[in-house]
Motif scaffolding. Structure first.
Motif, PDB file in Angstrom:
ATOM      1  N   UNK A   1       0.833  -1.187   0.000  1.00 37.50           N
ATOM      2  CA  UNK A   1       0.000   0.000   0.000  1.00 37.50           C
ATOM      3  C   UNK A   1       0.879   1.251   0.000  1.00 37.50           C
ATOM      4  N   UNK A   2       1.897   1.282   0.848  1.00 33.60           N
ATOM      5  CA  UNK A   2       2.741   2.473   0.914  1.00 33.60           C
ATOM      6  C   UNK A   2       3.516   2.670  -0.378  1.00 33.60           C
ATOM      7  N   UNK A   3       3.911   1.570  -0.995  1.00 35.56           N
ATOM      8  CA  UNK A   3       4.596   1.667  -2.283  1.00 35.56           C
ATOM      9  C   UNK A   3       3.695   2.247  -3.352  1.00 35.56           C
ATOM     10  N   UNK A   4       2.428   1.857  -3.336  1.00 32.04           N
ATOM     11  CA  UNK A   4       1.476   2.391  -4.310  1.00 32.04           C
ATOM     12  C   UNK A   4       1.297   3.891  -4.110  1.00 32.04           C
ATOM     13  N   UNK A   5       1.164   4.314  -2.857  1.00 31.41           N
ATOM     14  CA  UNK A   5       1.026   5.746  -2.558  1.00 31.41           C
ATOM     15  C   UNK A   5       2.280   6.490  -2.996  1.00 31.41           C
ATOM     16  N   UNK A   6       3.452   5.937  -2.686  1.00 26.63           N
ATOM     17  CA  UNK A   6       4.711   6.596  -3.030  1.00 26.63           C
ATOM     18  C   UNK A   6       4.851   6.755  -4.545  1.00 26.63           C
ATOM     19  N   UNK A   7       4.471   5.737  -5.300  1.00 27.05           N
ATOM     20  CA  UNK A   7       4.586   5.813  -6.764  1.00 27.05           C
ATOM     21  C   UNK A   7       3.626   6.817  -7.370  1.00 27.05           C
ATOM     22  N   UNK A   8       2.513   7.083  -6.723  1.00 27.65           N
ATOM     23  CA  UNK A   8       1.514   7.987  -7.288  1.00 27.65           C
ATOM     24  C   UNK A   8       1.661   9.434  -6.825  1.00 27.65           C
ATOM     25  N   UNK A   9       2.595   9.696  -5.927  1.00 29.08           N
ATOM     26  CA  UNK A   9       2.836  11.078  -5.517  1.00 29.08           C
ATOM     27  C   UNK A   9       3.688  11.776  -6.578  1.00 29.08           C
ATOM     28  N   UNK A  14      12.416  14.340  -2.554  1.00 31.69           N
ATOM     29  CA  UNK A  14      12.209  15.315  -1.474  1.00 31.69           C
ATOM     30  C   UNK A  14      10.783  15.836  -1.451  1.00 31.69           C
ATOM     31  N   UNK A  15      10.214  16.069  -2.612  1.00 32.13           N
ATOM     32  CA  UNK A  15       8.822  16.537  -2.683  1.00 32.13           C
ATOM     33  C   UNK A  15       7.885  15.437  -2.206  1.00 32.13           C
ATOM     34  N   UNK A  16       8.157  14.200  -2.618  1.00 32.11           N
ATOM     35  CA  UNK A  16       7.331  13.075  -2.168  1.00 32.11           C
ATOM     36  C   UNK A  16       7.417  12.904  -0.648  1.00 32.11           C
ATOM     37  N   UNK A  17       8.616  13.058  -0.101  1.00 33.55           N
ATOM     38  CA  UNK A  17       8.774  12.923   1.347  1.00 33.55           C
ATOM     39  C   UNK A  17       7.995  14.018   2.075  1.00 33.55           C
ATOM     40  N   UNK A  18       8.056  15.237   1.581  1.00 33.12           N
ATOM     41  CA  UNK A  18       7.315  16.340   2.194  1.00 33.12           C
ATOM     42  C   UNK A  18       5.806  16.112   2.105  1.00 33.12           C
ATOM     43  N   UNK A  20       4.344  13.235   1.849  1.00 36.34           N
ATOM     44  CA  UNK A  20       4.032  12.111   2.742  1.00 36.34           C
ATOM     45  C   UNK A  20       3.912  12.565   4.185  1.00 36.34           C
ATOM     46  N   UNK A  21       4.810  13.438   4.625  1.00 34.17           N
ATOM     47  CA  UNK A  21       4.747  13.948   5.994  1.00 34.17           C
ATOM     48  C   UNK A  21       3.476  14.764   6.207  1.00 34.17           C
ATOM     49  N   UNK A  22       3.130  15.600   5.240  1.00 38.66           N
ATOM     50  CA  UNK A  22       1.913  16.413   5.346  1.00 38.66           C
ATOM     51  C   UNK A  22       0.682  15.514   5.375  1.00 38.66           C
ATOM     52  N   UNK A  23       0.655  14.482   4.549  1.00 33.27           N
ATOM     53  CA  UNK A  23      -0.481  13.559   4.546  1.00 33.27           C
ATOM     54  C   UNK A  23      -0.600  12.818   5.884  1.00 33.27           C
ATOM     55  N   UNK A  24       0.524  12.382   6.434  1.00 34.38           N
ATOM     56  CA  UNK A  24       0.495  11.681   7.727  1.00 34.38           C
ATOM     57  C   UNK A  24      -0.004  12.603   8.834  1.00 34.38           C
ATOM     58  N   UNK A  25       0.453  13.850   8.837  1.00 38.21           N
ATOM     59  CA  UNK A  25      -0.019  14.817   9.837  1.00 38.21           C
ATOM     60  C   UNK A  25      -1.503  15.109   9.665  1.00 38.21           C
ATOM     61  N   UNK A  26      -1.975  15.159   8.431  1.00 41.23           N
ATOM     62  CA  UNK A  26      -3.403  15.388   8.184  1.00 41.23           C
ATOM     63  C   UNK A  26      -4.240  14.223   8.704  1.00 41.23           C
TER      64      UNK A  26
END
Length: 53
Positions: A1-9, A14-18, A20-26
């Motif tokens: 699941x996380x791989x699918x999310x990572x591939x679609x960001x 660095x942008x994907x990591x940012x 991801x952090x914003x999505x987790x905080x949300x």
């Protein structure tokens, strides 16, 4: 699941990591502001079984 999310960001690593952090905080914000207060009356945490002796 996380791989699918990572591939679609969009963006590079660095942008994907940012994002991801914003999505987790949300998700954490929504859980604490809406889901947990709604579910609290439904959970049996206040039902204690200690007798007064």
């Amino acid at each position: 699941m996380y791989g699918w999310i990572w591939r679609h960001l969009p963006g590079n690593v660095w942008v994907r990591a940012l994002i991801s952090i914003v999505l987790a905080l949300a998700v954490v914000y929504v859980l604490f502001q809406y889901v947990f207060p709604w579910a609290e009356p439904l959970l049996p945490f206040n039902d204690v079984t200690v007798d007064n002796q």
